[in-house]
Design an enzyme around this catalytic site. Structure first.
Site, PDB file in Angstrom:
ATOM      1  N   ASP A  29      77.603  37.200  32.101  1.00 56.62           N
ATOM      2  CA  ASP A  29      76.632  37.557  31.513  1.00 56.62           C
ATOM      3  C   ASP A  29      76.710  37.555  29.926  1.00 56.62           C
ATOM      4  OD1 ASP A  29      73.753  39.690  31.998  1.00 56.62           O
ATOM      5  OD2 ASP A  29      74.674  39.188  30.099  1.00 56.62           O
ATOM      6  N   ILE A  30      75.863  36.768  29.184  1.00 58.39           N
ATOM      7  CA  ILE A  30      76.227  36.564  27.535  1.00 58.39           C
ATOM      8  C   ILE A  30      75.993  38.057  26.978  1.00 58.39           C
ATOM      9  CG2 ILE A  30      73.874  36.514  26.755  1.00 58.39           C
ATOM     10  CD1 ILE A  30      74.304  34.021  25.662  1.00 58.39           C
ATOM     11  N   ASN A  86      67.228  43.633  39.404  1.00 56.89           N
ATOM     12  CA  ASN A  86      66.162  44.036  38.651  1.00 56.89           C
ATOM     13  C   ASN A  86      64.987  43.222  39.106  1.00 56.89           C
ATOM     14  OD1 ASN A  86      67.949  45.781  37.340  1.00 56.89           O
ATOM     15  ND2 ASN A  86      68.240  44.567  35.769  1.00 56.89           N
ATOM     16  N   GLU A  94      63.912  40.867  32.830  1.00 60.61           N
ATOM     17  CA  GLU A  94      63.632  40.048  31.805  1.00 60.61           C
ATOM     18  C   GLU A  94      63.666  38.514  32.096  1.00 60.61           C
ATOM     19  OE1 GLU A  94      66.761  41.344  28.867  1.00 60.61           O
ATOM     20  OE2 GLU A  94      65.759  43.266  28.225  1.00 60.61           O
ATOM     21  N   VAL A  95      64.700  37.936  32.880  1.00 63.46           N
ATOM     22  CA  VAL A  95      64.786  36.725  33.317  1.00 63.46           C
ATOM     23  C   VAL A  95      64.250  36.568  34.596  1.00 63.46           C
ATOM     24  CG1 VAL A  95      66.135  34.690  33.423  1.00 63.46           C
ATOM     25  CG2 VAL A  95      66.737  36.411  31.970  1.00 63.46           C
ATOM     26  N   HIS A  99      68.435  37.113  40.166  1.00 62.12           N
ATOM     27  CA  HIS A  99      69.806  37.210  39.937  1.00 62.12           C
ATOM     28  C   HIS A  99      70.401  38.512  40.232  1.00 62.12           C
ATOM     29  CE1 HIS A  99      67.405  38.326  36.314  1.00 62.12           C
ATOM     30  NE2 HIS A  99      68.374  39.180  36.096  1.00 62.12           N
ATOM     31  N   HIS A 101      73.415  41.172  39.193  1.00 63.27           N
ATOM     32  CA  HIS A 101      74.669  41.522  38.506  1.00 63.27           C
ATOM     33  C   HIS A 101      75.593  42.094  39.217  1.00 63.27           C
ATOM     34  CE1 HIS A 101      71.829  41.909  34.728  1.00 63.27           C
ATOM     35  NE2 HIS A 101      70.749  41.879  35.678  1.00 63.27           N
TER      36      HIS A 101
END
Ligand code: AMP
Length: 113
Positions: A29-30, A86, A94-95, A99, A101
């Site tokens: 993760d960025i 999420n 948000e994306v 995905h 985490h």
């Protein structure tokens, strides 16, 4: 419109990739919120868990095993880790490419609002 994760899959933008096979991709993760914060995604475009169907059952089952493998390979499995996905607004998504985490490498605090 393609998501940022689709661009990472297509190698249009770089990512710090830790795992890739024909169906899945995992990268750091960025904006990490733990010592180890990896995102694991299927290459198939699914918006989120709410949009997954029966047809995705095997893929999402395999994804859990990919999460497990990455945690083991990174040496964080024994100490423990947390997996979160999420979904939509209240979930803080948000994306909009499904995905998971993977958070670990240290004690992950209790979830709070
Ligand atoms: P979510 O809120 O569950 O949709 O999480 C999206 C996550 O993607 C956030 O933790 C971001 O830090 C992460 N993220 C966004 N853009 C990138 C990127 N280019 N490379 C890696 N992680 C990213």
């Amino acid at each position: 419109m393609s998501t940022i994760f689709q661009k990472i899959i297509d190698k249009e933008i770089p990512a710090n990739i830790v795992y890739e096979d024909s169906e899945f991709l995992a990268f750091h993760d960025i904006n990490p919120v733990a010592k180890i914060h990896i995102l694991v995604i299927p290459k198939k475009e699914i918006r989120n868990l709410d949009e997954a169907t029966e047809e995705d059952a095997l893929l999402l089952g395999k994804l859990q095993l990919v999460l497990e493998k990455i945690a083991r390979d990174l040496g964080i499995a024994k100490d423990g880790y947390r997996v979160i996905t999420n979904i939509n607004g209240n979930g803080g998504q948000e994306v909009f490419h499904i995905h998971y985490h993977l958070l670990g490498g240290e004690k992950i605090g209790v979830l709070n609002k």
